[in-house]
Scaffold this active site. Sequence first.
Site, PDB file in Angstrom:
ATOM      1  CB  SER A 228      -3.078   4.262 -16.785  1.00 30.09           C
ATOM      2  OG  SER A 228      -3.239   5.649 -16.978  1.00 30.09           O
ATOM      3  CB  THR A 229      -2.391  -0.767 -14.371  1.00 29.06           C
ATOM      4  OG1 THR A 229      -2.136  -0.624 -12.964  1.00 29.06           O
ATOM      5  CG2 THR A 229      -1.184  -0.346 -15.168  1.00 29.06           C
ATOM      6  N   GLY A 230      -5.541   0.520 -13.283  1.00 29.57           N
ATOM      7  CA  GLY A 230      -6.748   0.150 -12.543  1.00 29.57           C
ATOM      8  C   GLY A 230      -7.965   0.410 -13.405  1.00 29.57           C
ATOM      9  CB  VAL A 231     -11.059   2.457 -12.942  1.00 34.43           C
ATOM     10  CG1 VAL A 231     -11.534   1.731 -11.699  1.00 34.43           C
ATOM     11  CG2 VAL A 231     -10.487   3.809 -12.587  1.00 34.43           C
TER      12      VAL A 231
ATOM     13  N   GLY B 136      -9.771   3.636  -6.111  1.00 34.28           N
ATOM     14  CA  GLY B 136      -8.440   3.053  -6.240  1.00 34.28           C
ATOM     15  C   GLY B 136      -7.413   3.723  -5.358  1.00 34.28           C
TER      16      GLY B 136
ATOM     17  CG  ASP C 226      -7.645  10.039  -6.554  1.00 36.01           C
ATOM     18  OD1 ASP C 226      -7.073  10.724  -5.696  1.00 36.01           O
ATOM     19  OD2 ASP C 226      -8.378  10.506  -7.431  1.00 36.01           O
TER      20      ASP C 226
ATOM     21  CG  ASP D  83      -1.780   1.136   1.416  1.00 35.89           C
ATOM     22  OD1 ASP D  83      -1.712   2.081   0.598  1.00 35.89           O
ATOM     23  OD2 ASP D  83      -2.570   1.119   2.376  1.00 35.89           O
ATOM     24  CB  ILE D  84       1.453   3.825  -2.624  1.00 43.22           C
ATOM     25  CG1 ILE D  84       2.664   4.669  -3.039  1.00 43.22           C
ATOM     26  CG2 ILE D  84       0.164   4.640  -2.693  1.00 43.22           C
ATOM     27  CD1 ILE D  84       2.670   5.064  -4.517  1.00 43.22           C
TER      28      ILE D  84
ATOM     29  CG  ASN E 203     -10.465  12.167 -11.298  1.00 41.29           C
ATOM     30  OD1 ASN E 203     -10.472  13.367 -11.033  1.00 41.29           O
ATOM     31  ND2 ASN E 203     -11.087  11.271 -10.550  1.00 41.29           N
TER      32      ASN E 203
HETATM   33  P1  ADP Z   1      -6.145   4.548 -12.676  1.00 44.06           P
HETATM   34  O1  ADP Z   1      -7.432   5.323 -12.715  1.00 44.06           O
HETATM   35  O2  ADP Z   1      -4.943   5.396 -13.046  1.00 44.06           O
HETATM   36  O3  ADP Z   1      -6.217   3.270 -13.423  1.00 44.06           O
HETATM   37  P2  ADP Z   1      -6.438   3.144 -10.113  1.00 44.06           P
HETATM   38  O4  ADP Z   1      -6.324   3.727  -8.758  1.00 44.06           O
HETATM   39  O5  ADP Z   1      -7.755   2.562 -10.518  1.00 44.06           O
HETATM   40  O6  ADP Z   1      -5.935   4.285 -11.111  1.00 44.06           O
HETATM   41  O7  ADP Z   1      -5.337   2.018 -10.296  1.00 44.06           O
HETATM   42  C1  ADP Z   1      -3.976   2.253 -10.465  1.00 44.06           C
HETATM   43  C2  ADP Z   1      -3.184   1.178  -9.750  1.00 44.06           C
HETATM   44  O8  ADP Z   1      -3.140   1.483  -8.360  1.00 44.06           O
HETATM   45  C3  ADP Z   1      -3.765  -0.228  -9.871  1.00 44.06           C
HETATM   46  O9  ADP Z   1      -2.744  -1.100 -10.332  1.00 44.06           O
HETATM   47  C4  ADP Z   1      -4.180  -0.585  -8.448  1.00 44.06           C
HETATM   48  O10 ADP Z   1      -3.944  -1.965  -8.173  1.00 44.06           O
HETATM   49  C5  ADP Z   1      -3.235   0.280  -7.638  1.00 44.06           C
HETATM   50  N1  ADP Z   1      -3.639   0.588  -6.253  1.00 44.06           N
HETATM   51  C6  ADP Z   1      -4.875   0.646  -5.708  1.00 44.06           C
HETATM   52  N2  ADP Z   1      -4.794   0.977  -4.397  1.00 44.06           N
HETATM   53  C7  ADP Z   1      -3.468   1.131  -4.112  1.00 44.06           C
HETATM   54  C8  ADP Z   1      -2.707   1.471  -2.945  1.00 44.06           C
HETATM   55  N3  ADP Z   1      -3.306   1.708  -1.773  1.00 44.06           N
HETATM   56  N4  ADP Z   1      -1.343   1.527  -3.043  1.00 44.06           N
HETATM   57  C9  ADP Z   1      -0.723   1.296  -4.220  1.00 44.06           C
HETATM   58  N5  ADP Z   1      -1.378   0.986  -5.359  1.00 44.06           N
HETATM   59  C10 ADP Z   1      -2.732   0.903  -5.309  1.00 44.06           C
END
Ligand code: ADP
Length: 169
Positions: free
Chosen positions: A116-119, A31, A33, A9-10, A23
């Site tokens: 960008s690899t999430g939603v 996610g 954010d 978790d970042i 966004n």
């Molecule tokens: P985007 O809209 O840029 O795709 P997302 O937040 O949906 O952003 O996803 C981007 C990446 O962040 C995904 O690979 C997701 O697994 C990762 N992610 C989600 N929560 C966390 C977190 N708490 N720490 C690090 N990475 C995360």
Amino acid sequence: MVIELIQGDITTLAVDAIVNAANSSLLGGGGVDGAIHAAGGSEILEACKQIKGGCPVGGAVITTAGKLNAKKVIHTVGPQWGKEDNEEEKLANCYINCLKLARKHDLHRIAFPNISTGVYHFPKEKAAEIAIKSVKKHIKPGQEVFFVCFDDENYRIYKRELQAHTDQA
Ligand code: ADP
């Protein structure tokens, strides 16, 4: 120059700058954010609201990190896969502009999520290649970059890609 891979978790990291995959409105989302705003508190959202016009795709802006252990949050906006032109260049620009902004603010240790690899559905392999290539090319002496993978798939991809880059070097 150091490039490291972390799984987790970042929001927990005590680095100089945590990068947020935001966004364009900068007004929060799900996610990573959502996790950054939840852990950092309302100060971050208040600071984002002061940035008039938000942030363009591929751009980067900086705010307080609120209650996080990091010093600052750098918000960047990744491209949505399939929704716009030049997605690859725009994703590279996210990494490049974050590194530049960090340097401008004397922030040396920077943690990136997998933008960008999430939603936004950017293909993970391609996104990892672009992230690693852009960082390797634009990282400057004294900077340390942490690629923070939350999901197992990204972690496996990054591990393999970083190894491949080391073997080539
Ligand atoms: P985007 O809209 O840029 O795709 P997302 O937040 O949906 O952003 O996803 C981007 C990446 O962040 C995904 O690979 C997701 O697994 C990762 N992610 C989600 N929560 C966390 C977190 N708490 N720490 C690090 N990475 C995360």
